[in-house]
Enzyme design. Structure first.
Site, PDB file in Angstrom:
ATOM      1  N   ASP A   1     -43.867  90.406  26.131  1.00  0.00           N
ATOM      2  CA  ASP A   1     -42.964  90.536  24.993  1.00  0.00           C
ATOM      3  C   ASP A   1     -43.699  91.015  23.747  1.00  0.00           C
ATOM      4  O   ASP A   1     -43.241  91.924  23.043  1.00  0.00           O
ATOM      5  CB  ASP A   1     -42.274  89.198  24.709  1.00  0.00           C
TER       6      ASP A   1
ATOM      7  N   SER B   1     -36.199  88.889  23.181  1.00  0.00           N
ATOM      8  CA  SER B   1     -37.470  88.454  22.607  1.00  0.00           C
ATOM      9  C   SER B   1     -37.541  88.525  21.094  1.00  0.00           C
ATOM     10  O   SER B   1     -38.419  89.137  20.495  1.00  0.00           O
ATOM     11  CB  SER B   1     -38.618  89.259  23.216  1.00  0.00           C
ATOM     12  N   SER B   2     -36.607  87.839  20.470  1.00  0.00           N
ATOM     13  CA  SER B   2     -36.616  87.740  19.016  1.00  0.00           C
ATOM     14  C   SER B   2     -37.870  87.030  18.518  1.00  0.00           C
ATOM     15  O   SER B   2     -38.407  87.370  17.456  1.00  0.00           O
ATOM     16  CB  SER B   2     -35.370  87.000  18.529  1.00  0.00           C
TER      17      SER B   2
ATOM     18  N   HIS C   1     -41.017  87.725  34.966  1.00  0.00           N
ATOM     19  CA  HIS C   1     -41.869  86.591  35.345  1.00  0.00           C
ATOM     20  C   HIS C   1     -43.102  87.055  36.124  1.00  0.00           C
ATOM     21  O   HIS C   1     -43.710  86.273  36.848  1.00  0.00           O
ATOM     22  CB  HIS C   1     -41.083  85.555  36.160  1.00  0.00           C
TER      23      HIS C   1
ATOM     24  N   ASP D   1     -45.607  88.815  34.350  1.00  0.00           N
ATOM     25  CA  ASP D   1     -46.729  88.991  33.415  1.00  0.00           C
ATOM     26  C   ASP D   1     -47.721  87.841  33.515  1.00  0.00           C
ATOM     27  O   ASP D   1     -48.933  88.055  33.589  1.00  0.00           O
ATOM     28  CB  ASP D   1     -46.252  89.218  31.979  1.00  0.00           C
TER      29      ASP D   1
ATOM     30  N   SER E   1     -36.126  81.964   5.505  1.00  0.00           N
ATOM     31  CA  SER E   1     -35.379  82.603   6.579  1.00  0.00           C
ATOM     32  C   SER E   1     -33.998  82.971   6.057  1.00  0.00           C
ATOM     33  O   SER E   1     -33.182  82.088   5.769  1.00  0.00           O
ATOM     34  CB  SER E   1     -35.260  81.672   7.786  1.00  0.00           C
TER      35      SER E   1
ATOM     36  N   GLY F   1     -32.456  87.153  25.425  1.00  0.00           N
ATOM     37  CA  GLY F   1     -33.443  87.731  26.321  1.00  0.00           C
ATOM     38  C   GLY F   1     -34.085  88.992  25.804  1.00  0.00           C
ATOM     39  O   GLY F   1     -34.734  89.724  26.551  1.00  0.00           O
TER      40      GLY F   1
END
Length: 381
Positions: free
Chosen positions: A170, A123-124, A33, A35, A66, A121
């Site tokens: 990310d 960052s897909s 938190h 960035d 997808s 967490g």
């Protein structure tokens, strides 16, 4: 990653063959938190990624499948063509952001899948954005868009099409990742430096424990925390909290809410912790790295309030097992802890964490060993 399945699904839906592109998820050793507060972050790309097969189709339509969700969407390239499916908004947003910058995007067919765990967490979403930003730059723009702008395109996609006012970390990590290296990024100047990272050389391993508690950030407390930080920065007469001190914060304490004070206190401490960790790594001092990781965890839990009882339990178990460092990783509200553990303690720690976590919540955490890997690329297969 089952690339053959992606190829098969692409052929099944579009009766042709395209080119393959990939971009990874990321870990962040410390600097959470920070960035969007103009501070420092310390991420690295990992060996879990999104892979997409893509081929121009000669139309003004994107046709996307997808593989993981077994869902198909078709949409145009104009602003009013935004698709209903949330997963498709990432692809649409990247295309729109390239077009808004004067780049070229034409219609294309695509199928994609990934092994970045969703909601953990890692960052897909940034991996997906970076895959398409890199690919569309290569296919339609002769690689003329620089890598920093590719990262910003992913970030703008989150802001403008997915409802998350995220920072740049990310997407930066996904685009700029380098095997065997973490990256210290100054989110204000955008200067960055690679740091060789080989914990095994010092007898350590880096492992993620996934609580399997999922977090949906859209319209969530994530944005409210950013607003808290912006209010405090404005009270301090600054654009961001970068460089703020506890003395300055305490001087305005009576003029801000208790909640905003706690949020800023965490960010100010975290900025210093990132720099401490960089210095400690250069000195081979992994004990200090671990101490700062624990400090970050409890700061995120108590001051930033983005942890949850499952993650607090995992950090507590880690401490009880003698793990050098452990903390929540990612935006919060579920996901993983990242753990720096001496190799000799690894097996006992994993066994204990699985046993105690399962006793408390009825399922074991998932375990992911971290391999620091390269960033976005075209796959030559």
């Amino acid at each position: 990653m089952d690339i053959k399945l992606i190829r098969d699904k692409f052929a099944e839906h579009f009766a042709t063959e395209g080119e393959l592109y990939t971009s990874p998820g990321r870990i962040n050793l410390i600097g959470e938190h920070t960035d969007y507060n103009g501070g420092f972050v310390f991420p690295g790309a990992i060996d879990k990624a999104m892979v997409a097969e893509i081929k121009p189709n000669g139309t003004e339509k994107i046709r996307a499948y997808s593989v993981d969700l077994q869902d198909y969407a078709e949409f145009g390239l104009n602003e009013e063509d935004k698709p209903a499916a949330s997963w498709a908004c990432y692809i649409f947003g990247v295309a729109r952001e390239i077009l808004k910058r004067g780049g070229v995007v034409k219609g294309f067919d695509t199928a994609f899948a990934g092994d970045v765990p969703l909601g953990a967490g890692m960052s897909s979403s940034a991996a997906l954005e970076s895959t398409y930003a890199f690919a569309l730059n290569h296919i339609f723009n002769e690689d003329k868009i620089d890598k920093f702008e590719l990262a910003r395109i992913g970030q703008s996609t989150e802001h403008n099409y997915c409802g998350v006012k995220c920072g740049i970390m990310d997407q930066f990590a996904s685009v700029f990742g380098k095997k065997g290296n973490l990256m210290r990024l100054d989110c204000l100047s955008m200067d960055f430096e690679y740091f060789p990272f080989d914990p095994e050389k010092f007898g350590y391993r880096l492992v993620l424990l996934d609580s399997v508690v999922k977090h949906e950030l859209v319209g969530s407390p994530y944005n409210r925390r950013r607003e808290s930080c912006e209010r405090v920065a404005a009270m301090l007469g600054q654009e961001t909290l970068r460089g703020a001190t506890m003395e300055k914060l305490d001087a305005i304490k009576d003029n801000i809410s208790d909640e905003d004070y706690m949020r800023a206190r965490y960010v100010i401490g975290e900025e210093k912790r990132v720099l401490d960790v960089c210095a400690a790594l250069e000195a081979g001092d992994l004990e200090t790295v671990g101490e700062r990781m624990y400090q970050t965890h409890w700061g995120m839990s108590k001051d930033y309030e983005v942890s949850c009882e499952e993650l607090d339990l995992l950090a507590t178990i880690a401490k009880e097992c003698g793990v050098t460092g452990s903390r929540i990783m990612g935006g919060g509200f579920g996901g993983c802890t990242i753990n720096l553990v001496k190799s000799g303690l690894y097996d006992a720690f994993i066994a204990t964490a699985k046993e105690k976590f399962c006793a408390a919540y009825g399922h074991e955490p998932k375990v992911y060993d971290v391999v620091i890997s390269d960033g976005a690329s075209k796959l030559e297969i």
